[in-house]
Motif scaffolding. Structure first.
Motif, PDB file in Angstrom:
ATOM      1  N   SER A 118      88.126  81.028  85.613  1.00  0.00           N
ATOM      2  CA  SER A 118      87.127  80.040  85.211  1.00  0.00           C
ATOM      3  C   SER A 118      87.845  78.983  84.377  1.00  0.00           C
ATOM      4  CB  SER A 118      86.006  80.685  84.400  1.00  0.00           C
ATOM      5  OG  SER A 118      85.006  79.746  84.086  1.00  0.00           O
ATOM      6  N   VAL A 119      87.636  77.708  84.723  1.00  0.00           N
ATOM      7  CA  VAL A 119      88.406  76.605  84.148  1.00  0.00           C
ATOM      8  C   VAL A 119      87.500  75.676  83.344  1.00  0.00           C
ATOM      9  CG1 VAL A 119      89.804  74.573  84.730  1.00  0.00           C
ATOM     10  CG2 VAL A 119      90.125  76.716  85.982  1.00  0.00           C
ATOM     11  N   ASP A 120      87.983  75.223  82.207  1.00  0.00           N
ATOM     12  CA  ASP A 120      87.293  74.207  81.414  1.00  0.00           C
ATOM     13  C   ASP A 120      87.485  72.856  82.114  1.00  0.00           C
ATOM     14  OD1 ASP A 120      86.512  72.256  79.584  1.00  0.00           O
ATOM     15  OD2 ASP A 120      87.255  73.374  77.853  1.00  0.00           O
ATOM     16  N   PRO A 121      86.437  72.243  82.657  1.00  0.00           N
ATOM     17  CA  PRO A 121      86.615  70.993  83.411  1.00  0.00           C
ATOM     18  C   PRO A 121      87.007  69.804  82.553  1.00  0.00           C
ATOM     19  CG  PRO A 121      84.288  71.511  83.203  1.00  0.00           C
ATOM     20  CD  PRO A 121      85.030  72.697  82.668  1.00  0.00           C
ATOM     21  N   ASN A 159      89.461  69.787  80.351  1.00  0.00           N
ATOM     22  CA  ASN A 159      90.908  69.742  80.109  1.00  0.00           C
ATOM     23  C   ASN A 159      91.711  70.565  81.114  1.00  0.00           C
ATOM     24  OD1 ASN A 159      90.469  72.415  79.281  1.00  0.00           O
ATOM     25  ND2 ASN A 159      90.394  71.849  77.110  1.00  0.00           N
ATOM     26  N   GLU A 160      91.040  71.179  82.068  1.00  0.00           N
ATOM     27  CA  GLU A 160      91.666  71.963  83.140  1.00  0.00           C
ATOM     28  C   GLU A 160      92.372  73.221  82.638  1.00  0.00           C
ATOM     29  OE1 GLU A 160      93.614  69.548  86.290  1.00  0.00           O
ATOM     30  OE2 GLU A 160      93.156  67.841  84.972  1.00  0.00           O
ATOM     31  N   GLU A 161      92.037  73.659  81.425  1.00  0.00           N
ATOM     32  CA  GLU A 161      92.630  74.879  80.900  1.00  0.00           C
ATOM     33  C   GLU A 161      91.837  76.100  81.364  1.00  0.00           C
ATOM     34  OE1 GLU A 161      92.857  74.585  76.689  1.00  0.00           O
ATOM     35  OE2 GLU A 161      94.346  72.970  76.702  1.00  0.00           O
ATOM     36  N   THR A 162      92.546  77.191  81.617  1.00  0.00           N
ATOM     37  CA  THR A 162      91.894  78.428  82.044  1.00  0.00           C
ATOM     38  C   THR A 162      91.149  79.045  80.873  1.00  0.00           C
ATOM     39  OG1 THR A 162      93.559  78.858  83.741  1.00  0.00           O
ATOM     40  CG2 THR A 162      92.267  80.732  82.963  1.00  0.00           C
ATOM     41  N   LEU A 163      89.897  79.396  81.099  1.00  0.00           N
ATOM     42  CA  LEU A 163      89.080  80.025  80.066  1.00  0.00           C
ATOM     43  C   LEU A 163      89.183  81.545  80.120  1.00  0.00           C
ATOM     44  CD1 LEU A 163      85.884  77.816  80.445  1.00  0.00           C
ATOM     45  CD2 LEU A 163      87.541  77.722  78.579  1.00  0.00           C
ATOM     46  N   ALA A 164      89.075  82.102  81.323  1.00  0.00           N
ATOM     47  CA  ALA A 164      89.088  83.558  81.478  1.00  0.00           C
ATOM     48  C   ALA A 164      89.343  83.907  82.933  1.00  0.00           C
ATOM     49  CB  ALA A 164      87.770  84.162  81.014  1.00  0.00           C
ATOM     50  N   GLN A 165      89.770  85.121  83.139  1.00  0.00           N
ATOM     51  CA  GLN A 165      89.878  85.660  84.495  1.00  0.00           C
ATOM     52  C   GLN A 165      88.640  86.490  84.773  1.00  0.00           C
ATOM     53  OE1 GLN A 165      93.679  86.963  86.538  1.00  0.00           O
ATOM     54  NE2 GLN A 165      92.830  88.962  86.028  1.00  0.00           N
ATOM     55  N   VAL A 166      88.041  86.290  85.933  1.00  0.00           N
ATOM     56  CA  VAL A 166      86.758  86.901  86.248  1.00  0.00           C
ATOM     57  C   VAL A 166      86.895  87.757  87.506  1.00  0.00           C
ATOM     58  CG1 VAL A 166      84.314  86.467  86.722  1.00  0.00           C
ATOM     59  CG2 VAL A 166      85.591  84.909  85.232  1.00  0.00           C
ATOM     60  N   ALA A 167      86.295  88.934  87.473  1.00  0.00           N
ATOM     61  CA  ALA A 167      86.341  89.841  88.621  1.00  0.00           C
ATOM     62  C   ALA A 167      85.563  89.267  89.794  1.00  0.00           C
ATOM     63  CB  ALA A 167      85.774  91.200  88.236  1.00  0.00           C
ATOM     64  N   ASP A 199      82.156  75.765  79.851  1.00  0.00           N
ATOM     65  CA  ASP A 199      82.362  76.261  81.211  1.00  0.00           C
ATOM     66  C   ASP A 199      81.896  75.275  82.274  1.00  0.00           C
ATOM     67  OD1 ASP A 199      83.324  78.257  82.889  1.00  0.00           O
ATOM     68  OD2 ASP A 199      81.406  79.289  83.030  1.00  0.00           O
ATOM     69  N   ASN A 200      80.877  74.490  81.939  1.00  0.00           N
ATOM     70  CA  ASN A 200      80.286  73.578  82.931  1.00  0.00           C
ATOM     71  C   ASN A 200      80.773  72.139  82.791  1.00  0.00           C
ATOM     72  OD1 ASN A 200      77.875  71.451  83.228  1.00  0.00           O
ATOM     73  ND2 ASN A 200      77.666  72.961  84.866  1.00  0.00           N
ATOM     74  N   GLY A 201      80.992  71.674  81.561  1.00  0.00           N
ATOM     75  CA  GLY A 201      81.404  70.293  81.330  1.00  0.00           C
ATOM     76  C   GLY A 201      80.294  69.390  80.851  1.00  0.00           C
ATOM     77  N   LYS A 202      79.057  69.907  80.755  1.00  0.00           N
ATOM     78  CA  LYS A 202      77.934  69.053  80.340  1.00  0.00           C
ATOM     79  C   LYS A 202      77.945  68.830  78.837  1.00  0.00           C
ATOM     80  CE  LYS A 202      74.789  71.688  82.005  1.00  0.00           C
ATOM     81  NZ  LYS A 202      73.430  71.938  82.472  1.00  0.00           N
ATOM     82  N   PRO A 203      77.374  67.706  78.373  1.00  0.00           N
ATOM     83  CA  PRO A 203      77.351  67.417  76.934  1.00  0.00           C
ATOM     84  C   PRO A 203      76.602  68.488  76.147  1.00  0.00           C
ATOM     85  CG  PRO A 203      76.810  65.452  78.199  1.00  0.00           C
ATOM     86  CD  PRO A 203      76.800  66.601  79.163  1.00  0.00           C
ATOM     87  N   ILE A 204      77.095  68.779  74.967  1.00  0.00           N
ATOM     88  CA  ILE A 204      76.492  69.814  74.132  1.00  0.00           C
ATOM     89  C   ILE A 204      75.049  69.470  73.775  1.00  0.00           C
ATOM     90  CG2 ILE A 204      77.419  68.773  72.008  1.00  0.00           C
ATOM     91  CD1 ILE A 204      76.825  72.530  72.669  1.00  0.00           C
ATOM     92  N   PRO A 263      76.209  84.375  90.287  1.00  0.00           N
ATOM     93  CA  PRO A 263      76.379  83.027  89.711  1.00  0.00           C
ATOM     94  C   PRO A 263      77.455  82.255  90.456  1.00  0.00           C
ATOM     95  CG  PRO A 263      77.466  84.660  88.328  1.00  0.00           C
ATOM     96  CD  PRO A 263      76.781  85.425  89.443  1.00  0.00           C
ATOM     97  N   ALA A 264      77.521  80.956  90.206  1.00  0.00           N
ATOM     98  CA  ALA A 264      78.516  80.104  90.862  1.00  0.00           C
ATOM     99  C   ALA A 264      79.917  80.477  90.405  1.00  0.00           C
ATOM    100  CB  ALA A 264      78.235  78.639  90.547  1.00  0.00           C
ATOM    101  N   GLU A 265      80.867  80.286  91.299  1.00  0.00           N
ATOM    102  CA  GLU A 265      82.250  80.655  91.016  1.00  0.00           C
ATOM    103  C   GLU A 265      82.820  79.863  89.842  1.00  0.00           C
ATOM    104  OE1 GLU A 265      86.572  80.817  93.370  1.00  0.00           O
ATOM    105  OE2 GLU A 265      84.842  79.789  94.239  1.00  0.00           O
ATOM    106  N   THR A 266      82.446  78.592  89.706  1.00  0.00           N
ATOM    107  CA  THR A 266      83.039  77.754  88.655  1.00  0.00           C
ATOM    108  C   THR A 266      82.349  77.912  87.304  1.00  0.00           C
ATOM    109  OG1 THR A 266      81.649  75.865  89.277  1.00  0.00           O
ATOM    110  CG2 THR A 266      83.824  76.027  90.321  1.00  0.00           C
ATOM    111  N   THR A 267      81.168  78.577  87.264  1.00  0.00           N
ATOM    112  CA  THR A 267      80.444  78.701  85.991  1.00  0.00           C
ATOM    113  C   THR A 267      79.837  80.087  85.829  1.00  0.00           C
ATOM    114  OG1 THR A 267      78.486  77.758  87.078  1.00  0.00           O
ATOM    115  CG2 THR A 267      79.871  76.242  85.805  1.00  0.00           C
ATOM    116  N   PRO A 268      80.660  81.138  85.761  1.00  0.00           N
ATOM    117  CA  PRO A 268      80.088  82.490  85.695  1.00  0.00           C
ATOM    118  C   PRO A 268      79.851  83.015  84.278  1.00  0.00           C
ATOM    119  CG  PRO A 268      82.450  82.627  85.993  1.00  0.00           C
ATOM    120  CD  PRO A 268      82.114  81.156  85.927  1.00  0.00           C
ATOM    121  N   LEU A 269      80.361  82.325  83.261  1.00  0.00           N
ATOM    122  CA  LEU A 269      80.466  82.967  81.944  1.00  0.00           C
ATOM    123  C   LEU A 269      79.131  83.176  81.255  1.00  0.00           C
ATOM    124  CD1 LEU A 269      83.757  81.389  80.527  1.00  0.00           C
ATOM    125  CD2 LEU A 269      83.420  83.416  81.961  1.00  0.00           C
TER     126      LEU A 269
END
Length: 479
Positions: free
Chosen positions: A42-45, A47-55, A110-115, A186-192
């Motif tokens: 799962s990637v932070d959109p 900054n493109e940094e990896t957040l976590a590895q997901v099963a 995880d999604n990139g939307k404004p807080i 859940p979606a692959e890009t936003t599972p957290l």
């Protein structure tokens, strides 16, 4: 008088309220467990940094999840009195409120939307949906679906990445209220946030197997939707995938609801309050970076006020702030993924190639991450790709009309039919247009307003069935 320019100091929300683990497993039968598929990142959109590895769940994992949901349905959840089920839903709603800051920050990361959107819109609506459907759990016989409506069984639910937690609530809350159990993908890009919700279910003491979360890519979703042990499928996502699911379930007798794409028309008549309309237009297309199925991506404006409206709209767009999703001043965050950014760029280039005029305000985009400046196209024809295809980004296509009849004709000239907006000072004109627009939701002098008590859904290639309100119960009941 000289115009004053005010600069905003950074106002970032702290990331420390979220403890993102290095890896996450599946949630099956009340426990977190490994998956048989290849793990994904799962990637932070922003900054493109990896957040976590997901099963990733394979066919065996989905079998286990469906079996756990079936046991829970037969032994515990289905026979449980509605008043008892309601207690669990109320508990979940309160826990969502208690963990609201954590959930909002994680959703934005995880999604990139404004807080400010995840904090002020998404998470409060999540809690509101669980509160609302908790109230229905012991009143189903009074919902208008017969004297003794029964749950269907196991619901397979596949949700998108644009509103990960909110789409979860739209589906899970009514399913549980009606006595069904759930297997959620859940979606692959936003599972957290879905996995944090699984932890909330444990914290609420929800019986094991009532809610199961299986993460993975499209193949995992296909396994859930096509599983023979699932009694009802609910899907929100692209029209193409929705059609595939409909073909898979055709002839099986299984219940299906689909909430798919959209190309909503936002109609501004010459008597509309223009400043108010501009705010509605901005909210309609730039909210959540335009990652909204019901986004007002086609602006239909009456010719006599088109020039004035566009001038005001461009001035308003120039004030939008694009940047760090966790900054409380940010209006437009990051595009969710590299693939979605490529899609937005492709269609925007097609708009230029077809002769439309492109405009964006001066905007310095961050060097890392997935970003796209708010964009408006003028000189658009109904035949252009940007007027027909769902862009799912911060891109607005502007068309003009002369008569109300032409406005309705252009608004309905689309394969979609999810939503629309009408701006006018005359109630009679609004009602006249709303009766003729082929859209599941028509907003009057506003846009993108949601309430748990109000049904939502579309026509044509925007899907069928309704989520929210009393109508949202029907899809999860034998009636």
């Amino acid at each position: 008088m000289s115009q004053s320019i005010f600069e905003y100091a950074p106002a970032p929300e702290s990331r420390d309220v979220v403890d993102i683990r290095p890896s996450y497993g599946l949630f099956i039968d009340g426990e977190f467990t490994g998956g048989g598929g290849e793990p994904f990142k799962s990637v932070d959109p922003s900054n493109e940094e990896t957040l976590a590895q997901v099963a990733s769940a394979d066919a065996g994992d989905v079998d286990r999840a469906v079996a756990a949901a079936r046991r829970a349905f037969v032994r515990v959840w289905g026979p449980m009195p509605g008043a008892e089920r309601a207690k669990y839903l109320f508990r979940i709603a309160r826990l969502v409120q208690e963990r609201a800051r954590e959930l909002a920050v994680l959703e934005s990361i995880d999604n990139g939307k404004p807080i400010r959107e995840s904090r002020d819109v998404d998470v409060p609506l999540v809690a509101a949906h669980f509160f609302y459907y908790a109230g229905w759990a012991d009143k189903l016989s009074h919902a208008g679906f017969g004297p003794d409506p029964r749950p269907l069984g196991v619901a397979g639910q596949v949700i998108p990445w644009n509103f990960p937690l909110l789409m979860l609530a739209w589906k899970v809350a009514p399913a549980l209220a009606c006595g069904n159990t759930v297997v959620l993908k859940p979606a692959e890009t936003t599972p957290l946030t879905a996995l944090v919700f699984a932890d909330i279910c444990r914290q609420a003491g929800l019986p094991a197997g009532v809610v199961n979360v299986v993460t993975g890519a499209g193949e995992t979703g296909r396994l859930v939707a096509g599983h023979e042990g699932v009694d009802k499928v609910a899907f929100t996502g692209s029209t193409a995938v929705g059609k595939q699911i409909a073909r898979t379930l055709a002839g099986t007798g299984k219940r299906l609801t689909l909430e798919l794409g959209g190309k909503a028309a936002n109609i501004v008549f010459d008597d509309a309050p223009l400043d108010q309309a501009v705010e509605g237009i901005v909210n309609g297309i730039f909210f959540n970076q335009g990652h909204v199925c019901c986004a007002g991506s086609r602006l239909l404006v009456q010719e006599s006020v088109a020039e004035e409206l566009l001038e005001r709209l461009k001035a308003r767009m120039a004030t939008l702030r694009v940047g760090d999703p966790l900054d409380k001043n940010t209006d437009i965050g990051a595009i969710n993924s590299a693939a979605q950014l490529a899609r937005i760029r492709e269609l925007s280039q097609a708009g230029v190639a077809e002769g439309a005029e492109r405009w964006s305000p001066e905007c310095v985009l961050p060097e890392r991450g997935f970003w796209f400046a708010p964009t408006v196209f003028t000189g658009v024809a109904s035949s252009h790709r940007i007027a027909r295809e769902e862009i799912f980004g911060p891109v607005l296509s502007v068309l003009t009309f002369r008569t109300p009849g032409e406005a309705v004709e252009k608004a309905n000239n689309t394969p979609y039919g999810l939503s629309a907006g009408v701006w006018s000072e005359k109630g009679s004109r609004i009602l006249w247009a709303a009766q003729r627009l082929r859209a599941g939701v028509v907003w009057a002098n506003t846009f993108n307003k949601f309430d748990p008590a109000s049904p939502f859904g579309g026509y044509k290639e925007s899907g069928f069935g309704r989520e929210g309100g009393r109508h949202g119960l029907e899809a999860y009941l034998n009636v």
